[in-house]
Structure formats: structure tokens, C-alpha cells
Design a protein around this motif. Structure first.
Motif, PDB file in Angstrom:
ATOM      1  N   VAL A 126     -36.367  -4.434 -40.085  1.00 52.15           N
ATOM      2  CA  VAL A 126     -35.190  -2.716 -40.159  1.00 52.15           C
ATOM      3  C   VAL A 126     -34.767  -2.285 -38.853  1.00 52.15           C
ATOM      4  CG1 VAL A 126     -35.439  -1.805 -42.408  1.00 52.15           C
ATOM      5  CG2 VAL A 126     -36.731  -0.716 -40.441  1.00 52.15           C
ATOM      6  N   SER A 127     -34.573  -3.070 -37.326  1.00 50.16           N
ATOM      7  CA  SER A 127     -34.442  -2.557 -36.503  1.00 50.16           C
ATOM      8  C   SER A 127     -35.256  -3.767 -35.159  1.00 50.16           C
ATOM      9  CB  SER A 127     -35.052  -1.604 -35.838  1.00 50.16           C
ATOM     10  OG  SER A 127     -34.892  -1.039 -34.851  1.00 50.16           O
ATOM     11  N   ASP A 128     -34.716  -3.636 -34.296  1.00 51.24           N
ATOM     12  CA  ASP A 128     -34.826  -4.894 -33.272  1.00 51.24           C
ATOM     13  C   ASP A 128     -36.575  -5.091 -33.315  1.00 51.24           C
ATOM     14  OD1 ASP A 128     -34.340  -3.036 -31.578  1.00 51.24           O
ATOM     15  OD2 ASP A 128     -33.409  -3.948 -30.154  1.00 51.24           O
ATOM     16  N   HIS A 129     -37.103  -3.226 -33.391  1.00 54.24           N
ATOM     17  CA  HIS A 129     -38.635  -2.883 -33.041  1.00 54.24           C
ATOM     18  C   HIS A 129     -39.239  -2.754 -34.871  1.00 54.24           C
ATOM     19  CE1 HIS A 129     -38.561  -1.234 -29.062  1.00 54.24           C
ATOM     20  NE2 HIS A 129     -37.313  -1.167 -29.392  1.00 54.24           N
ATOM     21  N   SER A 130     -40.485  -3.221 -34.379  1.00 54.07           N
ATOM     22  CA  SER A 130     -41.124  -3.312 -36.309  1.00 54.07           C
ATOM     23  C   SER A 130     -41.353  -2.079 -35.779  1.00 54.07           C
ATOM     24  CB  SER A 130     -42.422  -4.044 -35.942  1.00 54.07           C
ATOM     25  OG  SER A 130     -41.593  -5.524 -36.549  1.00 54.07           O
ATOM     26  N   PRO A 131     -41.430  -1.461 -37.277  1.00 53.28           N
ATOM     27  CA  PRO A 131     -42.059   0.417 -37.226  1.00 53.28           C
ATOM     28  C   PRO A 131     -43.846   0.063 -36.695  1.00 53.28           C
ATOM     29  CG  PRO A 131     -40.658  -0.267 -39.914  1.00 53.28           C
ATOM     30  CD  PRO A 131     -41.228  -1.958 -38.813  1.00 53.28           C
ATOM     31  N   ILE A 132     -44.530   0.846 -36.954  1.00 47.83           N
ATOM     32  CA  ILE A 132     -45.974   0.796 -36.334  1.00 47.83           C
ATOM     33  C   ILE A 132     -47.015   2.330 -37.403  1.00 47.83           C
ATOM     34  CG2 ILE A 132     -45.536  -0.356 -34.456  1.00 47.83           C
ATOM     35  CD1 ILE A 132     -46.485   1.813 -32.994  1.00 47.83           C
TER      36      ILE A 132
END
Length: 248
Positions: A238-244
Motif C-alpha cells: 500500500v506504499s513503497d514502505h511495508s507496514p510493520i
């Protein structure tokens, strides 16, 4: 208790809205610690069971893009905000970049007090501003000795930089996300006029990527010693970052 941290990329990925709506509707998380939560993203965060802790950045004269979403049953006892805009000049925004800052809140949870913070450090090839900003955040956190969870996008892209950040925060805080793999996939980064993004776009044209460990959780050492906890990267794109996710 479950806590989610995510760089929202200002809603650049179309699936972010559905992910945030689904996440809030499930009421699985006690706190969401968000970065790059721009005005349009904050519209996705409305839910009757949650409140939003947000701030106006006096340095940029804009709303901050770090925020905390928390269960409405938790009472906000105190809060604070620190801008990092003036600590490093952005090549596009100058000293008016709305992203880089630190917000924290102290919450009464089942008769206990818990402080949570969402942080976003400067991007770029110079790591010195990030170390200075993290040091400033640490000084704020050390003003009170209470259980604390700190999470966010450290932009710690160089080899060993995340470990250096962990050393800076120790011994007061333990690096809970130490064993996690990369959370940033450059193939999904937006092509804006910043050198790292331009490089990412060039590599993405050839379906190549840079994978970096930029997103992290830290917990105060006493809580880390006394509490069982686990940390994982979620698969949602959902972003260029993964949720953690952190579970205490």
C-alpha cells in the motif's frame, strides 16, 4: 496490545485508502503510528472508535505529516511535537519540508501510562542530519521515565546505519525490529525531483529495485525486558514502505 507503523507515501498507492479503512474497521490495532500522512491520507483515518493526534508545524506553516491514531477509549494525558524541518535543507522544499518531524503522546491504557511516538527522519545521502534528529528525539524522550514505544521511518539506508541508530538510542531503548528484513522497495517510490527517487525510477524502468531496512520499532529497555513481544513485516503493498507490526 498491537501497534502498526507505516509510511503512507501521501496516498500515492491507490490501495492505501482501502487498507486504512479495513484496518480501522477491524479494530485490531490500539495505535497506528503514521508518517507521510498528508491531508488526503488523514481523510482516510476517520472512525468512531479512534481519535487522531496531529500537529501543525510552525516551521513549515503546514500540518505535520506524522500522526498517531489511537483507540478512543484511551485518554490522552500529554503530547508533544518536534519539527526537524530546520535541521537539514531539502533540495526542493528548502527548510519547509512537511515530512520530517516527531510526534508523541502519553496515553492512559487500563490504568497504565504508555507513551508512543511516530518519527520520520530526513531522507538523502547524508546520514548526519538523521543522527542529529534521532538524538534530538532521544533527548525529548529521556525527559520522562515512562514506558515508551517509538516507531517510524528512519531512512537508515546505508549499511550499518540502522545499527548506529540503535546504538544511539541504547541503553534506554531496545531495537525490537532488529531481525526484520527490508521494508522499502524502491520500485514503488514516486518519481519526484530528489536524487534517490530519480535513481529508483531509473532502476524501476528495468524492473530493478533497491531494498532497504528503513522502518523500525524501539521500546524502552525496562518494558522490553518485562514484556513478551513480537515484530513482523506485513505483506500489504500500500506504499513503497511495508507496514510493520508490533505485538506486546
Amino acid at each position: 496490545m498491537k501497534i502498526l507503523s507505516l509510511n503512507c507515501q501521501r496516498g500515492y498507492q491507490p490501495d492505501l485508502e482501502g487498507f486504512l479503512h479495513k484496518t480501522l474497521q477491524s479494530q485490531v490495532y490500539d495505535f497506528l503510528l503514521l508518517q507521510e500522512a498528508s491531508t488526503n491520507v488523514r481523510e482516510f483515518l476517520k472512525h468512531p472508535s479512534y481519535n487522531l493526534l496531529h500537529a501543525v508545524n510552525a516551521e513549515t506553516e503546514m500540518g505535520s505529516e506524522v500522526c498517531i491514531v489511537y483507540r478512543s477509549r484511551y485518554e490522552l494525558a500529554d503530547k508533544g511535537f518536534q519539527s526537524f524541518a530546520s535541521m537539514h535543507k531539502d533540495p526542493v522544499y528548502g527548510f519547509k519540508h512537511p515530512c520530517f518531524s516527531f510526534i508523541w503522546g502519553e496515553f492512559k491504557t487500563d490504568n497504565d501510562l504508555l507513551r508512543v511516538g511516530s518519527i520520520h527522519l530526513h531522507a538523502g545521502i547524508d546520514s548526519r542530519p538523521r543522527i542529529a534528529e534521532l538524538g534530538a528525539a532521544k533527548r525529548q524522550l529521556l525527559l520522562k521515565d515512562i514506558p515508551t514505544v517509538l516507531a517510524g521511518d528512519l531512512n537508515a539506508g546505508f549499511p550499518g546505519e540502522a545499527a548506529r541508530a540503535a546504538r544511539l538510542l541504547s541503553p534506554g531503548f531496545k531495537w525490537i525490529s532488529k531481525g526484520l528484513g527490508p521494508t522499502l522497495d524502491s520500485r514503488y517510490s514516486e518519481n519526484v525531483p530528489h536524487l534517490p527517487n530519480r535513481i529508483a525510477a531509473f532502476l524501476g524502468f528495468f524492473n530493478m529495485r533497491i531494498a532497504l531496512r528503513t522502518d523500525h520499532f524501539f521500546v524502552d529497555s525496562i518494558t522490553a525486558e518485562e514484556t513478551r513481544m513480537s515484530c513482523q513485516i506485513l505483506p500489504d503493498r500500500v506504499s513503497d514502505h511495508s507496514p510493520i507490526e508490533l505485538i506486546l
